[in-house]
Design a protein around this motif. Structure first.
Motif, PDB file in Angstrom:
ATOM      1  N   TYR A 138      13.190 -52.075  36.437  1.00 29.14           N
ATOM      2  CA  TYR A 138      14.592 -51.910  36.843  1.00 29.14           C
ATOM      3  C   TYR A 138      15.460 -52.827  36.001  1.00 29.14           C
ATOM      4  O   TYR A 138      15.142 -54.003  35.808  1.00 29.14           O
ATOM      5  N   TYR A 139      16.572 -52.270  35.507  1.00 30.84           N
ATOM      6  CA  TYR A 139      17.527 -53.033  34.707  1.00 30.84           C
ATOM      7  C   TYR A 139      18.914 -52.867  35.326  1.00 30.84           C
ATOM      8  O   TYR A 139      19.333 -51.741  35.601  1.00 30.84           O
ATOM      9  N   VAL A 175      15.694 -50.894  28.884  1.00 32.07           N
ATOM     10  CA  VAL A 175      14.660 -50.673  27.877  1.00 32.07           C
ATOM     11  C   VAL A 175      13.948 -49.352  28.098  1.00 32.07           C
ATOM     12  O   VAL A 175      13.571 -48.669  27.133  1.00 32.07           O
ATOM     13  N   ASP A 176      13.749 -48.959  29.355  1.00 30.82           N
ATOM     14  CA  ASP A 176      13.035 -47.714  29.643  1.00 30.82           C
ATOM     15  C   ASP A 176      13.732 -46.504  29.039  1.00 30.82           C
ATOM     16  O   ASP A 176      13.081 -45.563  28.577  1.00 30.82           O
ATOM     17  N   LYS A 177      15.065 -46.514  29.019  1.00 28.80           N
ATOM     18  CA  LYS A 177      15.819 -45.376  28.503  1.00 28.80           C
ATOM     19  C   LYS A 177      16.214 -45.544  27.028  1.00 28.80           C
ATOM     20  O   LYS A 177      16.283 -44.557  26.292  1.00 28.80           O
ATOM     21  N   LEU A 178      16.469 -46.771  26.601  1.00 27.79           N
ATOM     22  CA  LEU A 178      16.992 -46.994  25.255  1.00 27.79           C
ATOM     23  C   LEU A 178      15.955 -47.496  24.267  1.00 27.79           C
ATOM     24  O   LEU A 178      16.115 -47.313  23.057  1.00 27.79           O
ATOM     25  N   SER A 221      14.506 -51.625  20.531  1.00 24.47           N
ATOM     26  CA  SER A 221      15.356 -51.755  19.340  1.00 24.47           C
ATOM     27  C   SER A 221      16.830 -51.617  19.700  1.00 24.47           C
ATOM     28  O   SER A 221      17.663 -52.433  19.287  1.00 24.47           O
ATOM     29  N   GLN A 222      17.178 -50.596  20.485  1.00 26.52           N
ATOM     30  CA  GLN A 222      18.566 -50.383  20.855  1.00 26.52           C
ATOM     31  C   GLN A 222      19.065 -51.473  21.803  1.00 26.52           C
ATOM     32  O   GLN A 222      20.211 -51.920  21.700  1.00 26.52           O
ATOM     33  N   VAL A 223      18.206 -51.904  22.703  1.00 27.76           N
ATOM     34  CA  VAL A 223      18.597 -52.988  23.612  1.00 27.76           C
ATOM     35  C   VAL A 223      18.849 -54.271  22.827  1.00 27.76           C
ATOM     36  O   VAL A 223      19.780 -55.029  23.136  1.00 27.76           O
TER      37      VAL A 223
END
Length: 224
Positions: free
Chosen positions: A175-176, A183-186, A189-191
């Motif tokens: 959970y973020y 991080v789970d969705k992005l 690297s993107q985070v």
């Protein structure tokens, strides 16, 4: 030239403003906690987990700092906590955090959900009203202690450590609290890119606060 600062004695207006604004801040925090705990517990969270979840939001942490700061400034100037929270670099750092709370939420996050009732009241207080009230305090009532440009770098430690904590905790519990560090969705690297952008925003705003402070200090002729 460095010098020791004498205890700062606030004006009556500053004391009244700090007390009133502190009351609003604590009302918003208590309201948010009281309505969020039952909501989290409905989705199989324990009371402890619900409290930790609420305290893991940067918004809550920043508003807590504002509330503690304002009411600490009601103590006697000789008090150690008062001397700490009345220092310019401490007030400036708290001001920076609550400004970022207001800007990030109202520019990026506001349209992602549409709270109603008491949730909307708490939402508006924590993300809009409280940041504005504290910025006003910082501009008008805070001690005009000249800040160093390098202080804007020191102010990066808190958001930096917060981001590390949030990513590690998110990897453990899946959970973020904010979508731009999910991080789970992005992905990592993107985070990482988003986190660097956020830290740059902190740095730029921190430099702006130092500039404003130095302009005000020059005009008031406060000694260095």
């Amino acid at each position: 030239m460095e010098h020791s600062l004498s205890p700062y004695k606030p004006s009556k207006a500053a004391t009244i403003y700090a007390a009133t604004t502190g009351l609003i801040v604590w009302f918003a925090l208590i309201l948010q906690v009281s309505i969020s705990i039952p909501a989290y517990m409905k989705v199989n969270n324990s009371l402890l987990n619900a409290i930790i979840q609420i305290l893991s939001f940067f918004t809550i942490q920043s508003n807590l700092m504002v509330g503690v700061c304002l009411w600490t400034l009601l103590l006697k100037p000789s008090n150690a906590l008062y001397r700490f929270f009345s220092r310019g670099y401490v007030l400036g750092g708290i001001c920076l955090c609550i400004i970022v709370v207001g800007l990030v939420y109202n520019i990026i996050l506001r349209n992602l959900w549409h709270p109603t009732g008491l949730f909307k009241l708490a939402d508006d207080l924590l993300h809009s009203v409280n940041p504005l009230l504290f910025v006003i305090y910082w501009l008008i009532f805070a001690r005009q202690e000249k800040l160093k440009w390098t202080q804007s770098l020191n102010w990066l430690w808190f958001p930096f450590l917060y981001l590390i904590y949030t990513v590690i905790r998110g990897a453990i519990i899946n959970y973020y609290p904010y979508p731009f560090i999910n991080v789970d969705k992005l992905g990592y690297s993107q985070v990482l890119i988003n986190s660097l952008i956020l830290l740059i925003v902190f740095l730029v705003l921190g430099l702006l606060l130092v500039a404003v402070n130095r302009i005000f200090k020059t005009r008031t002729g406060t000694p260095s």
